[in-house]
Design a protein around this motif. Structure first.
Motif, mmCIF file in Angstrom:
data_model
loop_
_atom_site.group_PDB
_atom_site.id
_atom_site.type_symbol
_atom_site.label_atom_id
_atom_site.label_comp_id
_atom_site.label_asym_id
_atom_site.label_seq_id
_atom_site.Cartn_x
_atom_site.Cartn_y
_atom_site.Cartn_z
ATOM 1 N N ARG A 69 -3.737 97.033 -46.272
ATOM 2 C CA ARG A 69 -2.669 96.692 -47.226
ATOM 3 C C ARG A 69 -2.232 98.014 -47.828
ATOM 4 O O ARG A 69 -2.950 98.629 -48.606
ATOM 5 C CB ARG A 69 -3.168 95.728 -48.292
ATOM 6 C CG ARG A 69 -2.051 95.241 -49.202
ATOM 7 C CD ARG A 69 -2.533 94.370 -50.339
ATOM 8 N NE ARG A 69 -2.909 93.039 -49.907
ATOM 9 C CZ ARG A 69 -4.160 92.575 -49.933
ATOM 10 N NH1 ARG A 69 -5.157 93.339 -50.341
ATOM 11 N NH2 ARG A 69 -4.418 91.344 -49.536
ATOM 12 N N GLU A 125 3.317 98.066 -51.851
ATOM 13 C CA GLU A 125 3.993 96.920 -52.446
ATOM 14 C C GLU A 125 5.483 97.232 -52.533
ATOM 15 O O GLU A 125 5.874 98.328 -52.932
ATOM 16 C CB GLU A 125 3.425 96.669 -53.850
ATOM 17 C CG GLU A 125 4.007 95.472 -54.548
ATOM 18 C CD GLU A 125 3.428 95.312 -55.943
ATOM 19 O OE1 GLU A 125 2.796 94.280 -56.204
ATOM 20 O OE2 GLU A 125 3.613 96.231 -56.775
ATOM 21 N N LEU A 148 6.984 91.853 -51.481
ATOM 22 C CA LEU A 148 6.338 91.815 -50.173
ATOM 23 C C LEU A 148 5.329 92.950 -50.111
ATOM 24 O O LEU A 148 5.471 93.963 -50.809
ATOM 25 C CB LEU A 148 7.357 92.000 -49.038
ATOM 26 C CG LEU A 148 8.297 90.844 -48.720
ATOM 27 C CD1 LEU A 148 9.331 91.285 -47.684
ATOM 28 C CD2 LEU A 148 7.528 89.638 -48.222
ATOM 29 N N LEU A 204 5.783 94.786 -41.646
ATOM 30 C CA LEU A 204 6.286 93.973 -42.743
ATOM 31 C C LEU A 204 6.562 92.546 -42.239
ATOM 32 O O LEU A 204 7.679 92.198 -41.887
ATOM 33 C CB LEU A 204 7.558 94.609 -43.310
ATOM 34 C CG LEU A 204 8.090 94.102 -44.631
ATOM 35 C CD1 LEU A 204 7.038 94.206 -45.731
ATOM 36 C CD2 LEU A 204 9.322 94.884 -45.044
ATOM 37 N N PHE A 238 6.929 88.457 -42.723
ATOM 38 C CA PHE A 238 7.293 87.573 -43.831
ATOM 39 C C PHE A 238 7.649 86.185 -43.310
ATOM 40 O O PHE A 238 8.062 86.005 -42.163
ATOM 41 C CB PHE A 238 8.459 88.153 -44.641
ATOM 42 C CG PHE A 238 9.789 88.159 -43.916
ATOM 43 C CD1 PHE A 238 10.699 87.122 -44.098
ATOM 44 C CD2 PHE A 238 10.118 89.191 -43.057
ATOM 45 C CE1 PHE A 238 11.914 87.124 -43.424
ATOM 46 C CE2 PHE A 238 11.333 89.202 -42.373
ATOM 47 C CZ PHE A 238 12.236 88.167 -42.561
ATOM 48 N N VAL A 285 1.488 85.555 -40.612
ATOM 49 C CA VAL A 285 1.962 86.129 -41.879
ATOM 50 C C VAL A 285 1.041 85.675 -43.017
ATOM 51 O O VAL A 285 0.838 84.471 -43.212
ATOM 52 C CB VAL A 285 3.413 85.683 -42.174
ATOM 53 C CG1 VAL A 285 3.882 86.235 -43.518
ATOM 54 C CG2 VAL A 285 4.350 86.124 -41.053
ATOM 55 N N GLU A 315 0.593 85.934 -49.096
ATOM 56 C CA GLU A 315 1.210 86.789 -50.116
ATOM 57 C C GLU A 315 2.590 87.287 -49.690
ATOM 58 O O GLU A 315 3.328 87.832 -50.507
ATOM 59 C CB GLU A 315 0.289 87.962 -50.480
ATOM 60 C CG GLU A 315 0.040 88.947 -49.361
ATOM 61 C CD GLU A 315 -1.034 89.970 -49.715
ATOM 62 O OE1 GLU A 315 -1.604 89.903 -50.820
ATOM 63 O OE2 GLU A 315 -1.294 90.855 -48.880
ATOM 64 N N ASN A 316 2.946 87.102 -48.410
ATOM 65 C CA ASN A 316 4.267 87.506 -47.921
ATOM 66 C C ASN A 316 5.149 86.302 -47.577
ATOM 67 O O ASN A 316 6.044 86.403 -46.749
ATOM 68 C CB ASN A 316 4.143 88.437 -46.709
ATOM 69 C CG ASN A 316 4.017 89.895 -47.130
ATOM 70 O OD1 ASN A 316 3.681 90.188 -48.275
ATOM 71 N ND2 ASN A 316 4.296 90.797 -46.221
#
Length: 194
Positions: A92, A95, A107, A127, A129, A178, A181-182
């Protein structure tokens, strides 16, 4: 008269900028499509037929958003499940906070652990989502964006460049799922669609 000429000039420049942006995205989408359908494609003939059925949402510049990019001080390693039930390790990394239509969203960008150790790919971030189009007009498993570790002060992400993972077209592939949190509570009507 001077004010009218200034207004006409500004309108002309704005229109030209919007047209060049649209052309840039169309070119990007065409190149991406050619890559998926070309000789180097990972797809079989049948999978290419399925891919040809996808299209893109109309290009809207509002989905090219400026983000507040914050590299995380503590970069946790997280395990993503894949579409086949296996796991793959990601870091991770950052942010990203942004707004669409005046509403705030966040994201997280990730770095594949193996790629982080590669000299050629250690500048790339992942990335993934999901949004309110997932499972409706886009692949239920979500979409992806490619993102580089920024070097400039202003940072943008462009949802018009979002794409489906390979597993949207074939169950032969192992695609990262995914993380929750996204998941965005907005319909991102940009990029690839079913």
């Amino acid at each position: 008269m001077k004010h009218i000429l200034t207004f006409i000039f500004i309108a002309f420049v704005t229109s030209a900028m919007a047209q060049s942006y649209t052309q840039e995205i169309k070119k990007y989408q065409e190149e991406y499509r050619a890559k998926y359908l070309g000789k180097e494609s990972p797809f079989t003939k049948e999978e290419k037929k399925k891919y040809k059925q996808t299209s893109c949402f109309p290009i809207q510049e509002k989905y090219r958003v400026e983000v507040s990019y914050s590299e995380l001080e503590k970069k946790d390693t997280v395990l993503f499940l894949t579409s086949k039930g296996t796991e793959v390790a990601y870091i991770r990394y950052a942010e990203l906070k942004f707004e669409i239509d005046g509403n705030a969203y966040t994201l997280f960008a990730y770095q594949n652990v193996k790629m982080a150790m590669s000299k050629d790919y250690n500048g790339y971030l992942f990335l993934p989502f999901k949004d309110l189009t997932s499972g409706e007009s886009t692949y239920g498993g979500g979409r992806y964006l490619d993102f580089s570790i920024p070097k400039e002060a202003k940072v943008y992400i462009d949802f018009n460049k979002s794409y489906h993972p390979y597993c949207a077209y074939s169950d032969r592939f192992y695609c990262p799922v995914v993380p929750q949190e996204n998941w965005l509570k907005v319909a991102i009507e940009a990029g690839v669609r079913l």
